[in-house]
Enzyme design. Structure first.
Site, PDB file in Angstrom:
ATOM      1  N   ASP A   1      -6.476  -3.961  -1.722  1.00 41.15           N
ATOM      2  CA  ASP A   1      -5.378  -3.319  -1.001  1.00 41.15           C
ATOM      3  C   ASP A   1      -5.551  -3.635   0.480  1.00 41.15           C
ATOM      4  OD1 ASP A   1      -3.670  -0.959   0.034  1.00 41.15           O
ATOM      5  OD2 ASP A   1      -3.647  -0.576  -2.120  1.00 41.15           O
TER       6      ASP A   1
ATOM      7  N   HIS B   1      -2.724   2.638   3.857  1.00 38.55           N
ATOM      8  CA  HIS B   1      -2.427   2.618   2.430  1.00 38.55           C
ATOM      9  C   HIS B   1      -3.683   2.545   1.567  1.00 38.55           C
ATOM     10  CE1 HIS B   1      -0.818   0.892  -1.390  1.00 38.55           C
ATOM     11  NE2 HIS B   1       0.254   1.593  -1.094  1.00 38.55           N
TER      12      HIS B   1
ATOM     13  N   SER C   1       2.273   3.253  -6.055  1.00 37.55           N
ATOM     14  CA  SER C   1       0.961   3.026  -5.430  1.00 37.55           C
ATOM     15  C   SER C   1       0.068   4.242  -5.561  1.00 37.55           C
ATOM     16  CB  SER C   1       1.128   2.705  -3.942  1.00 37.55           C
ATOM     17  OG  SER C   1       1.345   1.350  -3.719  1.00 37.55           O
TER      18      SER C   1
END
Length: 515
Positions: A153, A192, A346
């Site tokens: 990620d 994120h 996600s």
């Protein structure tokens, strides 16, 4: 095939933690000046495993392009064209290079992005762990540090108060900047990966912030830049690297690049080497699951709202495996806020990764058996299968239910041997079913390391497939192939083809049918 024994893999991870920071197995570092993030000017060229990748590609590279990257383990090279080069120039190169005897494929280095939907922060309690019954699972286990979840990620803020205890001396690798520190470059922009890591494995029962689903060990493969975007090659390299580090689970909360053979090979490599790949279905409200979640080896996850209806943004489709809470999920943040709620597939994906880690803390399971176990123990929330897969993942069931094979546990294994003499030689055959309605059949091909053999299968025809007409294909750059077919069509014999893309030698085909 490589062992899927988690104990062996976890011991390997611990023993190599210090060494792994010094390099990436099978990956040649990028040239200086190779830009992070999307790499739209590059073409990825796959080469048969028994050939010198760079040498095989170099003879086809035009004067205005250059080889800028090579992954020896996945057998591909990245060829960069100048930004002013026309689309036709790249298309001409793809057409020309794929005519080479040793070239397996050529494709654009597509771009993938994070799959979250931003929301205003709320001062609410966590609901995701409760919704998947993690509290009840924690009565049995909080998870084990012997289980490793790799977050491929953006970078992860590994010194976050709720994450620092989850990292060992090997925090990971930065495939964006090509260095050994996966910390986000710009904390305010790159949140994120940290949020995803906190959902899967934020430290539970530490009087600090949030509780993640499992107290597993985390590993960060930074493959997306602060913009939330990254190239196929960076992500594929990170997946392969995570598998080589002994990760038990790879979490892919990303998508948008479409089908690419390079990414497919990376996902196949991971699962063949005992690493489960769990991926987000996508945030386009589409009726089809996005890639990489749509690859047959991956566990595809849709997102649910708190009331367990399908989230409006979530993709769905026939390739979906599981559902998990994904809307307004509270987790770790990179700034002084420290915790924040955001939404997306996600966020649903690391919920499943965390539950997978809890299950692996209790049971030794191969990726295929883990996938089946999570599906067997999922809860039907009243949605059609194309929106929830087997159901909403359930941590308590996954931990407290002994794993069982598909169906009633009966299985039949058949081994066949053969030999291919040269390039384009092939063996076609059929397999007659042992059970009238098998729940699963697994085909595993083991061929010579000096050759590149491929595996094909067709259902419901009673005849062998061809390399142009098939239902399933495993087509990596080596001779280790696997096809898993759930609920196969048993109205006619299963058609099988073993084909030599290059090289010769003996092979073994193992067919395992489960009732």
């Amino acid at each position: 095939m490589p062992s899927n024994n988690p104990l062996r893999r976890r011991s390997f991870l611990k023993s190599t933690a210090a060494l792994s920071l010094l390099g990436m197995s099978g990956v040649v570092s990028a040239k200086p000046g190779r830009n992070p993030g999307p790499k739209k000017d590059e073409i990825l060229v796959g080469v048969s495993k028994n050939r010198d990748t760079k040498k095989a590609v170099a003879q086809h590279v035009p004067g205005n392009a250059e080889i800028v990257h090579e992954n020896k383990e996945l057998s591909y090279a990245a060829v960069k064209f100048p930004s002013h080069a026309s689309t036709r120039a790249r298309e001409n190169f793809i057409s020309a290079v794929t005519k080479g005897d040793d070239i397996k494929y050529a494709e654009r280095n597509t771009t993938h992005s994070t799959l979250y939907t931003a929301n205003d922060p709320k001062l609410g309690s966590q609901y995701a762990p409760q919704q998947v019954n993690a509290n009840d699972a924690w009565d049995t286990t909080l998870g084990s540090s012997d289980v490793t979840v790799a977050v491929v990620d953006q970078g992860v803020k590994y010194d976050h108060p709720d994450l620092s205890a989850r990292f060992g001396s090997n925090t990971g690798y930065d495939f964006v900047d090509d260095d050994s520190d996966p910390m986000p470059d710009v904390l305010s922009d790159e949140f994120h990966g940290t949020h995803v890591a906190g959902i899967a494995a934020g430290t539970t029962d530490n009087n600090e912030g949030v509780g993640g689903i499992s107290n597993s060990t985390l590993l960060s493969g930074r493959a997306l830049s602060e913009s939330g975007r990254g190239s196929t090659s960076d992500i594929a390299d990170a997946i392969q690297w995570a598998a080589d580090q002994g990760a038990d689970v790879v979490n892919l909360s990303l998508g948008g690049g479409g089908y690419t053979q390079t990414m497919k090979n990376a996902v196949s490599y991971a699962t063949t080497n005992g690493t489960a790949v769990i991926a987000a279905a996508g945030n386009d409200s589409s009726g089809s699951v996005s890639y990489p979640a749509a690859y047959s080896e991956a566990i595809a996850v849709s997102a649910l709202d708190p009331d367990e209806t399908l989230a409006s943004y979530s993709n769905y489709g026939s390739k979906l495996d599981l559902a998990a809470p994904g809307t307004n999920v509270l987790s770790c943040w990179t700034t002084s806020t420290q915790y924040k709620e955001i939404s997306g597939t996600s966020m649903a994906t690391p919920v499943v990764s965390g539950v997978a880690a809890l299950a692996l803390s209790e049971y030794s399971l191969s990726p295929a058996d883990l996938r089946q176990h999570l599906k067997n123990t999922a809860v039907n929330v009243g949605l059609p299968s194309n929106k929830q897969g087997a159901g909403r993942v359930d941590a308590a069931n996954a931990v407290n239910t002994s794993p069982s094979p598909p169906g009633n546990g009966d299985s039949k294994e058949t081994t066949r041997s053969g030999s291919l003499s040269s390039r384009s030689d092939s063996d076609g055959s059929t397999y007659s079913w042992a059970y009238s309605s098998p729940s699963q059949v697994v085909l595993e091909l083991s061929g010579p390391s000096s050759a590149d053999f491929d595996l094909y299968a067709s259902e419901g025809t009673g005849t062998p497939p061809t390399t142009r007409s098939f239902d399933h294909r495993s087509w990596t750059t080596n001779s280790q192939e696997q096809i898993v077919i759930d609920n196969p069509d048993s109205s006619a014999a299963l058609g099988i083809l073993v084909d030599s893309y290059s090289g010769s030698g003996d092979y073994t085909l193992t067919i395992t049918e489960k009732k």
